[in-house]
Write a protein that holds these residues in place. Sequence first.
Motif, mmCIF file in Angstrom:
data_model
loop_
_atom_site.group_PDB
_atom_site.id
_atom_site.type_symbol
_atom_site.label_atom_id
_atom_site.label_comp_id
_atom_site.label_asym_id
_atom_site.label_seq_id
_atom_site.Cartn_x
_atom_site.Cartn_y
_atom_site.Cartn_z
ATOM 1 N N SER A 82 -5.607 3.550 -8.808
ATOM 2 C CA SER A 82 -4.411 4.376 -8.937
ATOM 3 C C SER A 82 -4.710 5.675 -9.628
ATOM 4 O O SER A 82 -5.745 5.936 -10.115
ATOM 5 C CB SER A 82 -3.311 3.648 -9.674
ATOM 6 N N HIS A 135 -3.881 -5.137 3.076
ATOM 7 C CA HIS A 135 -2.481 -4.949 2.673
ATOM 8 C C HIS A 135 -1.837 -6.317 2.478
ATOM 9 O O HIS A 135 -2.357 -7.327 2.927
ATOM 10 C CB HIS A 135 -1.716 -4.138 3.716
ATOM 11 N N GLU A 137 -10.265 3.949 -2.864
ATOM 12 C CA GLU A 137 -8.894 4.130 -2.412
ATOM 13 C C GLU A 137 -7.946 3.148 -3.066
ATOM 14 O O GLU A 137 -6.739 3.331 -3.028
ATOM 15 C CB GLU A 137 -8.799 3.953 -0.896
ATOM 16 N N THR A 138 -8.462 2.099 -3.679
ATOM 17 C CA THR A 138 -7.602 1.087 -4.273
ATOM 18 C C THR A 138 -7.258 1.425 -5.715
ATOM 19 O O THR A 138 -6.432 0.772 -6.310
ATOM 20 C CB THR A 138 -8.273 -0.291 -4.255
ATOM 21 N N TRP A 176 -12.916 -6.331 -0.036
ATOM 22 C CA TRP A 176 -12.107 -5.437 0.789
ATOM 23 C C TRP A 176 -12.731 -5.349 2.172
ATOM 24 O O TRP A 176 -13.953 -5.346 2.297
ATOM 25 C CB TRP A 176 -12.043 -4.036 0.169
ATOM 26 N N THR A 180 0.808 -1.221 0.000
ATOM 27 C CA THR A 180 0.000 0.000 0.000
ATOM 28 C C THR A 180 0.840 1.270 0.000
ATOM 29 O O THR A 180 0.329 2.340 -0.311
ATOM 30 C CB THR A 180 -0.951 0.024 1.212
ATOM 31 N N VAL A 195 -2.972 2.772 -1.512
ATOM 32 C CA VAL A 195 -3.869 3.600 -0.698
ATOM 33 C C VAL A 195 -3.126 4.485 0.299
ATOM 34 O O VAL A 195 -3.678 5.465 0.790
ATOM 35 C CB VAL A 195 -4.931 2.753 0.049
ATOM 36 N N ARG A 196 -1.866 4.149 0.609
ATOM 37 C CA ARG A 196 -1.051 4.967 1.513
ATOM 38 C C ARG A 196 0.311 5.225 0.876
ATOM 39 O O ARG A 196 1.349 4.962 1.472
ATOM 40 C CB ARG A 196 -0.853 4.263 2.850
ATOM 41 N N VAL A 241 -11.724 -0.152 4.383
ATOM 42 C CA VAL A 241 -11.027 0.285 3.169
ATOM 43 C C VAL A 241 -12.066 0.606 2.115
ATOM 44 O O VAL A 241 -12.845 -0.252 1.719
ATOM 45 C CB VAL A 241 -10.062 -0.807 2.650
#
Length: 139
Positions: free
Chosen positions: A139, A45, A136-137, A128, A11, A17-18, A132
């Motif tokens: 790109s 993750h 957020e997943t 998920w 992640t 996401v982070r 989450v």
Amino acid sequence: MDKHLVFVYGTLRQGGVRALSHLFPGAKFIGQAKVSGSLYDLGPHPGLRLDEASPPVIGEVYEIDDKILRKLDEIEESSAYTRKQVEVSQGNDKMLCWIYSPASELSHRRRLIASGDWIEYAKTKTEWPADVWPDETES
């Protein structure tokens, strides 16, 4: 302040996401890299088990300072990940990097990510955890 190289494979990668570069703008992207191991789906993750006999796991290398390293330690240790130093490959070059990997019992009986690429795998993941958000997943 000392500089450190860190290899991220989940992640914290670009598109994750982070993403490390978003969390810590002071982190300097060095490039794509690989390490031998098995990548597992641990829910929100991945987890990496290092193994020289396994195919490569895709990741990125960043140069960070002591302050960012301490913050990463706090983040990763809260999820039962530990930091260790390993040799990663960037093309024909080898470098020593810090890497975070989970306790071995966390990856026991988890789904193997055969491609070794969390970002690509996450794009196709349909389940998920509730904490989450699906957007957020992307790109």
